[in-house]
Every structure is written in C-alpha cells, then in structure tokens.
Design a protein around this motif. Structure first.
Motif, mmCIF file in Angstrom:
data_model
loop_
_atom_site.group_PDB
_atom_site.id
_atom_site.type_symbol
_atom_site.label_atom_id
_atom_site.label_comp_id
_atom_site.label_asym_id
_atom_site.label_seq_id
_atom_site.Cartn_x
_atom_site.Cartn_y
_atom_site.Cartn_z
ATOM 1 N N LYS A 111 1.000 25.918 2.297
ATOM 2 C CA LYS A 111 0.949 24.672 1.529
ATOM 3 C C LYS A 111 -0.476 24.132 1.462
ATOM 4 O O LYS A 111 -0.947 23.688 0.398
ATOM 5 N N LEU A 112 -1.196 24.160 2.594
ATOM 6 C CA LEU A 112 -2.577 23.691 2.620
ATOM 7 C C LEU A 112 -3.465 24.569 1.743
ATOM 8 O O LEU A 112 -4.316 24.050 1.003
ATOM 9 N N LYS A 113 -3.270 25.859 1.787
ATOM 10 C CA LYS A 113 -4.051 26.770 0.935
ATOM 11 C C LYS A 113 -3.816 26.463 -0.543
ATOM 12 O O LYS A 113 -4.758 26.470 -1.350
ATOM 13 N N LYS A 114 -2.577 26.195 -0.892
ATOM 14 C CA LYS A 114 -2.258 25.874 -2.284
ATOM 15 C C LYS A 114 -2.971 24.595 -2.717
ATOM 16 O O LYS A 114 -3.518 24.526 -3.836
ATOM 17 N N GLN A 115 -2.998 23.583 -1.845
ATOM 18 C CA GLN A 115 -3.701 22.342 -2.165
ATOM 19 C C GLN A 115 -5.195 22.588 -2.359
ATOM 20 O O GLN A 115 -5.813 22.051 -3.298
ATOM 21 N N LEU A 116 -5.776 23.388 -1.492
ATOM 22 C CA LEU A 116 -7.197 23.698 -1.597
ATOM 23 C C LEU A 116 -7.498 24.468 -2.880
ATOM 24 O O LEU A 116 -8.484 24.171 -3.575
ATOM 25 N N GLU A 118 -5.847 24.458 -5.656
ATOM 26 C CA GLU A 118 -5.704 23.565 -6.817
ATOM 27 C C GLU A 118 -6.932 22.669 -6.956
ATOM 28 O O GLU A 118 -7.410 22.418 -8.073
ATOM 29 N N TYR A 119 -7.463 22.184 -5.830
ATOM 30 C CA TYR A 119 -8.662 21.354 -5.871
ATOM 31 C C TYR A 119 -9.856 22.162 -6.375
ATOM 32 O O TYR A 119 -10.648 21.667 -7.201
ATOM 33 N N MET A 169 -7.339 16.636 3.186
ATOM 34 C CA MET A 169 -6.270 17.633 3.246
ATOM 35 C C MET A 169 -5.988 18.050 4.685
ATOM 36 O O MET A 169 -4.837 18.242 5.082
ATOM 37 N N GLN A 172 -3.530 15.963 6.877
ATOM 38 C CA GLN A 172 -2.083 16.148 6.799
ATOM 39 C C GLN A 172 -1.567 17.129 7.856
ATOM 40 O O GLN A 172 -0.363 17.204 8.106
#
Length: 271
Positions: A111-116, A118-119, A169, A172
């Motif tokens: 989930k954290l990788k996906k957020q990064l 996307e950023y 990020m 979280q």
C-alpha cells in the motif's frame, strides 16, 4: 536289678521355633517380589499408595519403599505425551500468528509503495525516483540531482516538498525502522567542507533525514543515517550515466518479519 531310665518326651521332640522367623522371611521375600513385579505396570500414584500400605503392614514406622526409583509409566507417560502435544500446538499457533503478521506487513508495504508511485507519477519524478519492494525492505531511491546541487549537501528548496511528502506517507506506518543512506560515485572530492566522499554522503543522508523528522509524528528512535561513499555502486562508474546513477540517497523501510526462505540477495555490480 538294672534301673530303667524313663524317657523324657520333651528331650526327644525337635525344637521347631526357627520356623516362625523363617516363615516371616519367606513372607517378606514374597511381598518384595510382588512389589517388584507391580513396579513394571503401576503408575506413580498407585506405587506410592502401595508403599504406604506395606509400611503400615510391616509396622516399621517408615516407608519400606521410600526413595525408590520408579520407571515412569502410566499417568506420567501420558502427561509427558500431553505436554509434547501441547508444545507442538503452541508452536503451530505461533507459526500461524507469524504468518498472519507477515501477510499484514506485506499488505502495508504494498500500500505504501502504491502511494509513493502515485506521488512520483503525479509530480513528474519518474526519472528521478524509484521504489522497490523485496523480501527485506521497501526502498525509495532518489537521484542526487533531485535533492542537491553538485558537490553540495544542502537539500534544494524545491526538493524539500518531496521530503515532506515522503514523511507524511511514512507517518501512516510508524512501527517500521527507517534507514537513510547516502551514496556517491567514485570521483574524488576534496573541498573545505568535504575531505572525501565519505563526508559528502554522510552529510547528504543526515540533512535529508532531518527534513523527514520535521514531521513531529515520526518516532526519531526508529531513524538512522548511514554513509557508504562510493563503495556500494549500482552501476558502472566508467560512464557519466553510471556515475549519475550511483549518486543517490536511499530511504529504506525495513521489514519486521522476514521469510528466510524467500530472502533475495541483492547483487552488487562490479565496476
């Protein structure tokens, strides 16, 4: 006239008084053999009761069979087997619990990788930042040109937003250990501020980490900064492109649970 002697019946009768202790001895031996036989089949509790019974029967005032070693059978054997099964059950439960925690950690890091990602995509950093998730860590790699001017360890004002976004990020997921690592190419540096690439990579890692820690929600005890200088290249230093790739800052989010059977050894390309 000869005098006849009168026979004494008591003198001719054989003394049999020895039969009484002999019979007692045989009784004791019989009892001993019965006990020895019983020892091979009774459990400890019954054996203790038998010992007390014989003690009373023989009226010795102390247990005849006290302090006697008993071969563990019956109830004790069953208890040992129950303990073994209980231990195996606890071990299985711990394994299942660990697997559940590993699965949850995998989901968190994905989930954290996906957020990064996307950023990075949204802000046009695709050529300057990279994320990689393996079986030991989630690593964010940032090129030095994104963060620093040439030969400098001061983070560019426009790049501070990147550090703040990464910190938000990381906030979280507060339970992970974070390592900020500085790397350089093999071009020597010797200035008034930096005597070698060790100092340059160290200051860059520390300065970037300090910006991350401006976020008050991050636990400082989980952060550390390390310097590798030129000694962990990811590309050849023989070309400008390779040297540019080696000049980088890495933010490593370290896993808490590692499946040793799946750990990948990161190969380090030689020059």
């Amino acid at each position: 006239m000869s005098k006849k002697h009168k026979h004494n019946d008591h003198e001719e009768h054989i003394d049999e008084s020895w039969l009484i202790p002999y019979a007692d001895l045989l009784t004791l031996l019989l009892a001993l053999f019965i006990v020895l036989y019983a020892m091979s089949s009774v459990d400890a509790a019954k054996f203790e009761e038998m010992s007390k019974a014989f003690s009373v029967a023989f009226n010795t005032g102390a247990g005849v069979l006290e302090n006697t070693s008993v071969i563990t059978t019956g109830t004790q054997k069953d208890n040992r087997e129950d303990d073994k099964k209980s231990g195996e059950a606890n071990q299985d439960q711990e394994q299942l619990s660990r697997q559940a925690l590993m699965q949850q950690e995998q989901e968190d890091l994905e989930k954290l990788k996906k957020q990064l990602d996307e950023y990075i995509q949204k802000n046009g950093f695709t050529s300057q930042l990279d994320t990689r998730l393996n079986h030991s860590q989630l690593m964010i790699t940032i090129s030095d040109t994104t963060l620093f001017a040439s030969g400098s360890a001061t983070v560019k004002p426009e790049s501070r937003r990147l550090a703040v976004a990464i910190a938000d990020m990381l906030q979280q997921y507060p339970d992970y250990k974070i390592i900020v690592a500085g790397h350089t190419d093999n071009e020597p540096i010797s200035t008034a501020e930096f005597e070698s690439n060790w100092e340059l990579s160290s200051k860059r890692a520390i300065h970037f980490m300090n910006i991350l820690l401006l976020n008050p929600e991050l636990d400082r005890t989980r952060f550390s900064a390390v310097a590798y200088g030129e000694y962990q290249p990811v590309a050849s230093n023989a070309t400008n492109a390779g040297r540019a790739e080696n000049r980088r800052v890495e933010v490593q989010i370290i896993r808490k649970y590692i499946d040793m059977e799946k750990v990948e050894e990161l190969s380090v390309p030689s020059d």
